[in-house]
Design an enzyme around this catalytic site. Structure first.
Site, PDB file in Angstrom:
ATOM      1  N   LYS A  38     -50.328  60.057  58.979  1.00 37.76           N
ATOM      2  CA  LYS A  38     -50.374  60.064  59.278  1.00 37.76           C
ATOM      3  C   LYS A  38     -52.126  60.417  59.227  1.00 37.76           C
ATOM      4  O   LYS A  38     -52.317  61.330  60.070  1.00 37.76           O
ATOM      5  CB  LYS A  38     -51.251  59.121  60.945  1.00 37.76           C
ATOM      6  CG  LYS A  38     -52.656  58.214  60.287  1.00 37.76           C
ATOM      7  CD  LYS A  38     -52.743  56.535  61.933  1.00 37.76           C
ATOM      8  CE  LYS A  38     -54.112  56.400  61.663  1.00 37.76           C
ATOM      9  NZ  LYS A  38     -54.802  55.789  62.377  1.00 37.76           N
ATOM     10  N   ASP A  65     -40.808  51.945  34.325  1.00 37.46           N
ATOM     11  CA  ASP A  65     -41.719  50.213  33.636  1.00 37.46           C
ATOM     12  C   ASP A  65     -40.307  49.627  34.230  1.00 37.46           C
ATOM     13  O   ASP A  65     -39.612  49.978  32.705  1.00 37.46           O
ATOM     14  CB  ASP A  65     -42.095  50.713  32.567  1.00 37.46           C
ATOM     15  CG  ASP A  65     -42.958  49.392  31.519  1.00 37.46           C
ATOM     16  OD1 ASP A  65     -42.201  48.398  32.001  1.00 37.46           O
ATOM     17  OD2 ASP A  65     -43.380  49.500  30.805  1.00 37.46           O
ATOM     18  N   LEU A  88     -39.436  46.683  33.446  1.00 38.50           N
ATOM     19  CA  LEU A  88     -39.696  45.172  31.867  1.00 38.50           C
ATOM     20  C   LEU A  88     -39.037  46.204  30.990  1.00 38.50           C
ATOM     21  O   LEU A  88     -38.184  45.884  30.455  1.00 38.50           O
ATOM     22  CB  LEU A  88     -40.852  44.385  32.338  1.00 38.50           C
ATOM     23  CG  LEU A  88     -40.823  43.732  31.078  1.00 38.50           C
ATOM     24  CD1 LEU A  88     -39.671  42.491  30.741  1.00 38.50           C
ATOM     25  CD2 LEU A  88     -42.289  43.147  30.957  1.00 38.50           C
ATOM     26  N   ASN A  91     -50.801  44.684  46.258  1.00 41.96           N
ATOM     27  CA  ASN A  91     -51.238  43.761  45.104  1.00 41.96           C
ATOM     28  C   ASN A  91     -51.674  42.336  45.780  1.00 41.96           C
ATOM     29  O   ASN A  91     -50.641  42.928  47.207  1.00 41.96           O
ATOM     30  CB  ASN A  91     -51.163  43.459  43.899  1.00 41.96           C
ATOM     31  CG  ASN A  91     -50.006  43.427  43.514  1.00 41.96           C
ATOM     32  OD1 ASN A  91     -49.961  42.338  44.242  1.00 41.96           O
ATOM     33  ND2 ASN A  91     -49.400  44.019  43.461  1.00 41.96           N
ATOM     34  N   ASP A 139     -48.220  49.556  39.498  1.00 43.86           N
ATOM     35  CA  ASP A 139     -48.346  50.372  38.140  1.00 43.86           C
ATOM     36  C   ASP A 139     -48.208  51.940  38.337  1.00 43.86           C
ATOM     37  O   ASP A 139     -47.898  52.971  37.958  1.00 43.86           O
ATOM     38  CB  ASP A 139     -49.524  50.063  37.238  1.00 43.86           C
ATOM     39  CG  ASP A 139     -49.433  48.619  36.746  1.00 43.86           C
ATOM     40  OD1 ASP A 139     -48.564  48.578  35.820  1.00 43.86           O
ATOM     41  OD2 ASP A 139     -50.409  47.781  36.177  1.00 43.86           O
ATOM     42  N   LYS A 152     -48.502  42.765  25.049  1.00 48.97           N
ATOM     43  CA  LYS A 152     -47.338  43.613  25.800  1.00 48.97           C
ATOM     44  C   LYS A 152     -45.827  43.350  25.256  1.00 48.97           C
ATOM     45  O   LYS A 152     -45.395  44.132  25.743  1.00 48.97           O
ATOM     46  CB  LYS A 152     -47.898  43.438  27.083  1.00 48.97           C
ATOM     47  CG  LYS A 152     -46.950  43.982  28.214  1.00 48.97           C
ATOM     48  CD  LYS A 152     -46.872  43.174  29.735  1.00 48.97           C
ATOM     49  CE  LYS A 152     -46.603  43.298  30.439  1.00 48.97           C
ATOM     50  NZ  LYS A 152     -47.008  43.044  32.315  1.00 48.97           N
TER      51      LYS A 152
END
Length: 398
Positions: free
Chosen positions: A286, A304, A306, A208, A276, A337
């Site tokens: 490759k 997850d 957290l 990201n 995620d 959340k």
């Protein structure tokens, strides 16, 4: 900052002892006086003559020095310092400390002292991760021993992982924080930062746009308030801050392992943008084009982190802070959340492309807690970090 401070530096017998001369130079340059103690094993790596020349002080090596012991010299040595620093701290010496054993000058000084003690562990990765070593480490922390490091990295034995002694500059920063006596000086805080990279094959990955700038700023602000910071970072664009324990990871699963290894902590700030999903079975070679046919990638859900830490049955940090990067209905999604994850605070921000926040230098957050939603004005990421660090200090010292 260290002018007039007296440091008793115990150098034990590991290859990292070669860094001790540089640490002495740094301490002396800051105005500290350094009284060196070498274990017998340490003398295999650095000589008393070298250490004495750099420190400008006598080097102590023998418990049974008749002149010194006539006046109980080991008692005097252990108590005249403002701080006792053990660098490197080997598994053997830390084991003696944890069990209250003393059979040489270094271990006797450590048992006889009423001065604060800081250790910089240095050992093979398997030794550091061994259950016995982890038990000893937990006992030393419970006894009030301060830690700096160990870091993650290459070792003289050819292996890679946690156990490498913190660099002299990091140890110096930890010593300076100790004498600063900020509001978080007795607290250990975990900060995660940066993106994770989830491999597709050896040359491609899913990621990201997180730069790691916000997490880095938070770690720096917490360290400035005196906290011992464990900084677990993915492959971020910005370099990690000085004076913190840095643990580098690539994937979400590696980040979870690093977080679990860092516990227990007083507070945890999860600023990392953890992917995620990951490719369920990353290719070992490759992936090639095949006559225009598109590859089919099967995804699996990442841990997850957290939620796992927030919902720990025992050993949960007193304060768990999460982040929610949203593109719409920011407060509503972040509030949900927080309830779903079970964390204490959520810092929510709008990362839709028009804001320029993801990867930028500014942020606009809403702090969501039991008290409701506190909307902060747009400001630099360093200002957000300072404001959050102050809030954390207030919460932990209330």
């Amino acid at each position: 900052m260290l002018a007039g401070k007296r440091i008793l530096l115990i150098i034990s017998g590991g290859i990292a002892a070669f860094k001790a001369p540089h640490l002495i130079r740094l301490l002396k340059a800051r105005g500290a006086s350094v009284t060196p103690v070498l274990t017998e094993a340490a003398r295999q790596f650095v000589t008393p003559l070298t250490i004495s020349a750099l420190a400008g002080e006598k080097v102590y090596t023998d418990l049974f020095d008749l002149t010194g012991e006539a006046e109980m010299g080991h008692i005097q040595l252990s108590r005249v310092a403002d701080l006792v620093v053990v660098a490197p701290a080997t598994a053997n010496l830390m084991g003696k400390m944890a069990q209250g054993l003393c059979d040489d000058l270094a271990s006797t000084l450590l048992l006889a002292t009423d001065t604060p003690v800081m250790v910089a562990p240095a050992m093979n990765v398997r030794m550091w991760l061994h259950p016995a070593m982890q038990r000893n480490t937990a006992q030393l922390r419970a006894d009030g021993i301060l830690f700096t490091g160990p870091d993650d990295g290459d070792m003289a034995c050819g292996e890679h992982g946690p156990g490498r002694m913190a660099e002299p500059e990091e140890i110096l920063a930890a010593i300076e924080r100790f004498f600063t006596k900020g509001p978080l000086s007795s607290k250990r805080i975990l900060v995660t930062s940066g993106p994770t990279h989830e491999p597709i094959d050896p040359v491609r990955y899913i990621a990201n746009r997180s730069s790691g700038a916000q997490g880095t700023a938070i770690a720096r602000a917490l360290a400035a308030l005196g906290a011992e910071v464990v900084f677990v970072t993915g492959p971020a664009d910005v370099p990690p801050p000085d004076g913190v324990q840095v643990v580098r990871v690539e994937t979400a699963q590696q980040m979870l392992q690093a977080v679990e290894a860092a516990l227990p902590v007083d507070a945890a700030v999860f600023a990392a943008a953890v992917a995620d999903w990951r490719v369920a079975s990353a290719s070992g070679s490759k992936i090639k084009k095949q006559n225009g046919a598109l590859p089919v990638l099967e995804f699996a859900e990442n841990p997850d982190i957290l939620a796992q830490v927030s919902q720990m049955a025992s050993g949960r940090p007193s304060l768990v802070v999460g982040f929610a990067a949203e593109t719409d209905d920011v407060i509503a999604h972040a509030t949900a959340k927080r309830q779903r994850k079970g964390c204490d605070w959520i810092l929510a921000n709008d990362v839709s492309p028009a804001t320029g926040i993801m990867g930028g230098t500014e942020n606009a957050v809403v702090l969501i807690s039991d008290a409701g939603a506190d909307e902060w004005p747009r400001m630099s990421k360093s200002e957000v970090a300072t404001r959050l660090a102050d809030r954390i200090a207030t919460a932990l010292t209330a």
